[in-house]
Design a protein around this motif. Structure first.
Motif, PDB file in Angstrom:
ATOM      1  N   LEU A  70       0.840  -1.189   0.000  1.00 25.48           N
ATOM      2  CA  LEU A  70       0.000   0.000   0.000  1.00 25.48           C
ATOM      3  C   LEU A  70       0.881   1.248   0.000  1.00 25.48           C
ATOM      4  O   LEU A  70       0.558   2.249  -0.638  1.00 25.48           O
ATOM      5  N   ILE A  71       2.003   1.183   0.734  1.00 23.65           N
ATOM      6  CA  ILE A  71       2.957   2.284   0.796  1.00 23.65           C
ATOM      7  C   ILE A  71       4.319   1.762   0.363  1.00 23.65           C
ATOM      8  O   ILE A  71       4.757   0.707   0.830  1.00 23.65           O
ATOM      9  N   GLU A  72       4.976   2.491  -0.522  1.00 16.19           N
ATOM     10  CA  GLU A  72       6.321   2.106  -0.933  1.00 16.19           C
ATOM     11  C   GLU A  72       7.189   3.357  -1.085  1.00 16.19           C
ATOM     12  O   GLU A  72       6.923   4.210  -1.927  1.00 16.19           O
ATOM     13  N   LEU A 102       5.959  10.870   7.762  1.00 16.64           N
ATOM     14  CA  LEU A 102       4.499  10.921   7.720  1.00 16.64           C
ATOM     15  C   LEU A 102       4.025  11.990   6.737  1.00 16.64           C
ATOM     16  O   LEU A 102       3.087  11.760   5.956  1.00 16.64           O
ATOM     17  N   ASN A 103       4.672  13.148   6.754  1.00 15.59           N
ATOM     18  CA  ASN A 103       4.274  14.229   5.853  1.00 15.59           C
ATOM     19  C   ASN A 103       4.496  13.865   4.390  1.00 15.59           C
ATOM     20  O   ASN A 103       3.709  14.264   3.515  1.00 15.59           O
ATOM     21  N   LEU A 104       5.544  13.112   4.096  1.00 18.97           N
ATOM     22  CA  LEU A 104       5.791  12.686   2.720  1.00 18.97           C
ATOM     23  C   LEU A 104       4.726  11.691   2.254  1.00 18.97           C
ATOM     24  O   LEU A 104       4.244  11.771   1.116  1.00 18.97           O
ATOM     25  N   VAL A 105       4.348  10.768   3.130  1.00 17.33           N
ATOM     26  CA  VAL A 105       3.305   9.800   2.784  1.00 17.33           C
ATOM     27  C   VAL A 105       1.961  10.499   2.594  1.00 17.33           C
ATOM     28  O   VAL A 105       1.168  10.143   1.719  1.00 17.33           O
ATOM     29  N   ALA A 106       1.711  11.544   3.397  1.00 17.47           N
ATOM     30  CA  ALA A 106       0.448  12.278   3.314  1.00 17.47           C
ATOM     31  C   ALA A 106       0.407  13.259   2.151  1.00 17.47           C
ATOM     32  O   ALA A 106      -0.646  13.850   1.875  1.00 17.47           O
ATOM     33  N   GLY A 107       1.527  13.460   1.473  1.00 14.56           N
ATOM     34  CA  GLY A 107       1.559  14.434   0.398  1.00 14.56           C
ATOM     35  C   GLY A 107       1.601  15.867   0.888  1.00 14.56           C
ATOM     36  O   GLY A 107       1.308  16.803   0.133  1.00 14.56           O
ATOM     37  N   SER A 113      -2.565  16.864  -4.661  1.00 22.01           N
ATOM     38  CA  SER A 113      -2.246  16.366  -3.318  1.00 22.01           C
ATOM     39  C   SER A 113      -3.460  16.469  -2.403  1.00 22.01           C
ATOM     40  O   SER A 113      -3.738  15.562  -1.609  1.00 22.01           O
ATOM     41  N   ALA A 114      -4.177  17.581  -2.497  1.00 19.92           N
ATOM     42  CA  ALA A 114      -5.381  17.755  -1.669  1.00 19.92           C
ATOM     43  C   ALA A 114      -6.432  16.712  -2.024  1.00 19.92           C
ATOM     44  O   ALA A 114      -7.069  16.126  -1.136  1.00 19.92           O
ATOM     45  N   ARG A 115      -6.615  16.446  -3.311  1.00 18.24           N
ATOM     46  CA  ARG A 115      -7.584  15.424  -3.726  1.00 18.24           C
ATOM     47  C   ARG A 115      -7.151  14.042  -3.260  1.00 18.24           C
ATOM     48  O   ARG A 115      -7.980  13.225  -2.822  1.00 18.24           O
ATOM     49  N   TYR A 116      -5.863  13.773  -3.349  1.00 18.00           N
ATOM     50  CA  TYR A 116      -5.314  12.492  -2.887  1.00 18.00           C
ATOM     51  C   TYR A 116      -5.597  12.281  -1.403  1.00 18.00           C
ATOM     52  O   TYR A 116      -6.048  11.212  -0.989  1.00 18.00           O
ATOM     53  N   ARG A 117      -5.373  13.310  -0.592  1.00 14.40           N
ATOM     54  CA  ARG A 117      -5.634  13.165   0.848  1.00 14.40           C
ATOM     55  C   ARG A 117      -7.107  12.943   1.118  1.00 14.40           C
ATOM     56  O   ARG A 117      -7.469  12.120   1.968  1.00 14.40           O
ATOM     57  N   ARG A 118      -7.960  13.676   0.429  1.00  9.86           N
ATOM     58  CA  ARG A 118      -9.403  13.500   0.652  1.00  9.86           C
ATOM     59  C   ARG A 118      -9.854  12.083   0.317  1.00  9.86           C
ATOM     60  O   ARG A 118     -10.703  11.514   1.003  1.00  9.86           O
ATOM     61  N   ALA A 159      14.747  13.570  -2.988  1.00  7.76           N
ATOM     62  CA  ALA A 159      15.158  12.496  -3.898  1.00  7.76           C
ATOM     63  C   ALA A 159      14.348  11.256  -3.548  1.00  7.76           C
ATOM     64  O   ALA A 159      13.861  11.101  -2.429  1.00  7.76           O
ATOM     65  N   GLY A 160      14.196  10.350  -4.518  1.00 12.69           N
ATOM     66  CA  GLY A 160      13.469   9.115  -4.290  1.00 12.69           C
ATOM     67  C   GLY A 160      12.004   9.227  -4.666  1.00 12.69           C
ATOM     68  O   GLY A 160      11.531  10.272  -5.111  1.00 12.69           O
ATOM     69  N   THR A 161      11.290   8.114  -4.500  1.00 14.10           N
ATOM     70  CA  THR A 161       9.876   8.053  -4.894  1.00 14.10           C
ATOM     71  C   THR A 161       9.013   7.613  -3.720  1.00 14.10           C
ATOM     72  O   THR A 161       9.421   6.804  -2.881  1.00 14.10           O
ATOM     73  N   VAL A 162       7.781   8.149  -3.686  1.00 10.04           N
ATOM     74  CA  VAL A 162       6.785   7.794  -2.672  1.00 10.04           C
ATOM     75  C   VAL A 162       5.514   7.374  -3.401  1.00 10.04           C
ATOM     76  O   VAL A 162       4.903   8.181  -4.119  1.00 10.04           O
TER      77      VAL A 162
END
Length: 230
Positions: free
Chosen positions: A5-7, A49-54, A78-83, A60-63
Motif C-alpha cells: 500500500l505504501i512504498e 508521515l508528511n511525505l506519505v500524506a503528500g 495532493s489535496a484530492r489524494y488526501r481527501r 530524492a526518491g519516490t513515494v
C-alpha cells in the motif's frame, strides 16, 4: 505476492545545508498492517508521515501510496489524494471550534462533494461506533481530550480512506484517555484498517502495532515485528 500500500524507494528530504531529515529511506507497508514509527526527536518520523500524506515532497526518491506517485503530485492533486485515500489524526485534534462535532466529522465528505444527507448518515454511523454519538450536536470545546480525539478519528475515517496516519495521537492526553485511544486504534486495525502511527510511546506502539520501524538520524535503524504475548 501482496502489492504494498505504501512504498518509499531511496527517499531523502533536505531542508537546508545541514544533515537530511530523511536519508535514503526504503520502506514497504502492506495493506492491513499497523506500523509504529519510533525514534528520538529529529529522527525523521514526522517528515516521513508528511511525505506519505503528500504534505511535503522528497528531495530524492519516490513515494507511492495506493498506486499513486505522491511525490509527483501538485498542490491541488495532493489535496484530492488526501481527501480520497488518507485519514489524518494529529496530536492536538485540529477540530474547528465553531463547528459542531457532527459538522467537523462531515467536513471531509462535503469537501469531496458528497451530498449532505449521505455525509450526515456516515457521520452518525461513525460517531455511534466510536462511542461519541451523544455529542453530535455539541461543540468540541465541551468534550474531554479523549472524546475530541475520537471525533478526530471519526473525521479521519469519513471518506473511508485506505490509510490512517496518526501523529502522536495520545501525546496531548492523560493516561486514561490515552489508553482509550489506544484501544480504539487496536480495534480499527482488527477491522482491517491500515495504520501508520508516529509515537514516542513504546507501550502504545506495542499494543497497537504489528510492526515497528525505528528511525535514527533520518535512516531506518531497525524494522521488526511486534512480539505478542499469548
Amino acid at each position: 505476492m501482496t502489492v504494498p500500500l505504501i512504498e518509499l524507494c531511496a527517499v531523502s528530504r533536505r531542508y537546508d545545508e545541514g544533515p537530511p531529515a530523511l536519508n535514503e529511506v526504503t520502506l514497504s507497508i502492506a495493506p492491513g498492517e499497523s506500523v509504529a514509527v519510533l525514534g528520538p526527536s529529529g529522527s525523521g518520523k514526522s517528515t516521513l508521515l508528511n511525505l506519505v500524506a503528500g504534505l511535503d515532497r522528497p528531495s530524492a526518491g519516490t513515494v507511492t501510496v495506493d498506486g499513486v506517485r505522491v511525490d509527483q503530485l501538485g498542490e491541488s492533486a495532493s489535496a484530492r489524494y488526501r481527501r480520497a485515500r488518507i485519514g489524518l489524526v494529529f496530536q492536538f485534534f485540529n477540530l474547528l471550534d465553531d463547528l459542531t462535532v457532527a459538522d467537523n466529522v462531515m467536513l471531509p465528505a462535503q469537501l469531496a462533494g458528497t451530498a449532505r444527507g449521505t455525509a450526515q448518515r456516515r457521520a452518525t454511523e461513525l460517531l455511534g461506533t466510536l462511542g461519541v454519538g451523544r455529542h453530535a450536536s455539541a461543540y468540541p470545546g465541551r468534550l474531554s481530550g479523549g472524546e475530541r480525539q475520537r471525533v478526530a478519528v471519526a473525521r479521519a475515517l469519513m471518506n473511508r480512506p485506505a490509510l490512517l496516519l496518526a501523529d502522536e495521537p495520545t501525546g496531548a492526553l492523560d493516561t486514561a484517555a490515552g489508553e482509550d485511544v489506544q484501544r480504539l486504534l487496536t480495534d480499527l486495525h482488527a477491522d482491517g484498517q491500515t495504520i501508520v502511527l508516529v509515537t514516542h510511546d513504546l507501550a502504545l506502539a506495542e499494543s497497537c502495532a504489528t510492526r515497528t520501524v525505528h528511525l535514527l538520524d533520518g535512516r531506518v535503524a531497525a524494522d521488526s515485528a511486534v512480539a505478542r504475548v499469548r
